[in-house]
Motif scaffolding. Structure first.
Motif, PDB file in Angstrom:
ATOM      1  N   THR A   1       0.804  -1.229   0.000  1.00 40.14           N
ATOM      2  CA  THR A   1       0.000   0.000   0.000  1.00 40.14           C
ATOM      3  C   THR A   1       0.835   1.276   0.000  1.00 40.14           C
TER       4      THR A   1
ATOM      5  N   GLU B   1      -0.399  -1.224   4.835  1.00 36.99           N
ATOM      6  CA  GLU B   1      -1.655  -1.448   5.546  1.00 36.99           C
ATOM      7  C   GLU B   1      -1.826  -2.942   5.811  1.00 36.99           C
TER       8      GLU B   1
ATOM      9  N   VAL C   1      -9.921   0.061   9.610  1.00 39.84           N
ATOM     10  CA  VAL C   1      -8.472  -0.114   9.503  1.00 39.84           C
ATOM     11  C   VAL C   1      -7.885  -0.023  10.905  1.00 39.84           C
TER      12      VAL C   1
ATOM     13  N   ARG D   1      -5.272   0.600  13.549  1.00 38.27           N
ATOM     14  CA  ARG D   1      -4.056   1.401  13.607  1.00 38.27           C
ATOM     15  C   ARG D   1      -3.149   0.991  14.764  1.00 38.27           C
TER      16      ARG D   1
ATOM     17  N   GLN E   1      -9.333   3.449  12.289  1.00 37.92           N
ATOM     18  CA  GLN E   1      -9.874   4.494  11.442  1.00 37.92           C
ATOM     19  C   GLN E   1     -10.989   3.851  10.638  1.00 37.92           C
TER      20      GLN E   1
ATOM     21  N   ARG F   1     -12.998   3.580   7.404  1.00 39.21           N
ATOM     22  CA  ARG F   1     -12.826   3.875   5.980  1.00 39.21           C
ATOM     23  C   ARG F   1     -14.135   4.456   5.435  1.00 39.21           C
TER      24      ARG F   1
ATOM     25  N   SER G   1     -14.089   7.666  -1.508  1.00 38.77           N
ATOM     26  CA  SER G   1     -12.654   7.372  -1.601  1.00 38.77           C
ATOM     27  C   SER G   1     -11.793   8.616  -1.823  1.00 38.77           C
TER      28      SER G   1
ATOM     29  N   GLN H   1      -6.781   9.913   3.918  1.00 37.89           N
ATOM     30  CA  GLN H   1      -6.743   9.014   5.082  1.00 37.89           C
ATOM     31  C   GLN H   1      -6.576   9.761   6.398  1.00 37.89           C
ATOM     32  N   LYS H   2      -5.845  10.856   6.398  1.00 37.07           N
ATOM     33  CA  LYS H   2      -5.650  11.615   7.637  1.00 37.07           C
ATOM     34  C   LYS H   2      -6.961  12.203   8.158  1.00 37.07           C
TER      35      LYS H   2
ATOM     36  N   TRP I   1      -9.934  10.511   7.959  1.00 35.83           N
ATOM     37  CA  TRP I   1     -10.884   9.448   8.303  1.00 35.83           C
ATOM     38  C   TRP I   1     -11.187   9.525   9.791  1.00 35.83           C
TER      39      TRP I   1
ATOM     40  N   GLU J   1     -11.755   8.421  13.632  1.00 41.65           N
ATOM     41  CA  GLU J   1     -11.135   7.409  14.484  1.00 41.65           C
ATOM     42  C   GLU J   1     -12.126   6.927  15.537  1.00 41.65           C
TER      43      GLU J   1
END
Length: 108
Positions: free
Chosen positions: A10, A21, A43, A45, A61, A63, A67, A71-72, A74, A76
């Motif tokens: 990834t 990932e 996901v 972490r 996180q 998803r 899309s 990602q920062k 997403w 938590e």
């Protein structure tokens, strides 16, 4: 037995490493009955030992379906996984309590 398994490169470095990932899996003590702890939409972490017997606690996180969201950004959450039932639950649904838990568990 708990496993972190990497299936895809990834980060694009041409290798499968702990920087890619990964997915969290669990099996019985003989290595049989391997199954995934969280679905693709979650996901994992970080994982911490639980203070409760028979439970895993992990920071995830979520998803998003869109899309294009980086990602920062997403959301938590902290989840627990019950080893006996195989169920996962949201540990801290309240955002203020979640922020406090992040500070205590991960120093964030």
């Amino acid at each position: 037995i708990l496993y972190r398994i990497v299936f895809h490169d990834t980060n694009g470095d041409g290798r499968l490493t702990d920087r890619d990932e990964s997915a969290l899996y669990i099996s019985d003590l003989s290595g049989q009955n391997l199954h995934r702890v969280a679905p693709d939409s979650i996901v994992v972490r970080e994982l911490v030992k639980s203070f409760r017997r028979g439970k895993l606690v992990f920071r995830v996180q979520l998803r998003p379906q869109d899309s294009s969201i980086p990602q920062k950004d997403w959301p938590e959450q902290v989840y627990t996984y019950d080893l006996r039932t195989g169920s996962q639950t949201e540990l801290l649904p309240n955002e203020k309590v979640l922020d406090l838990a992040r500070k205590i568990l991960w120093g964030q």
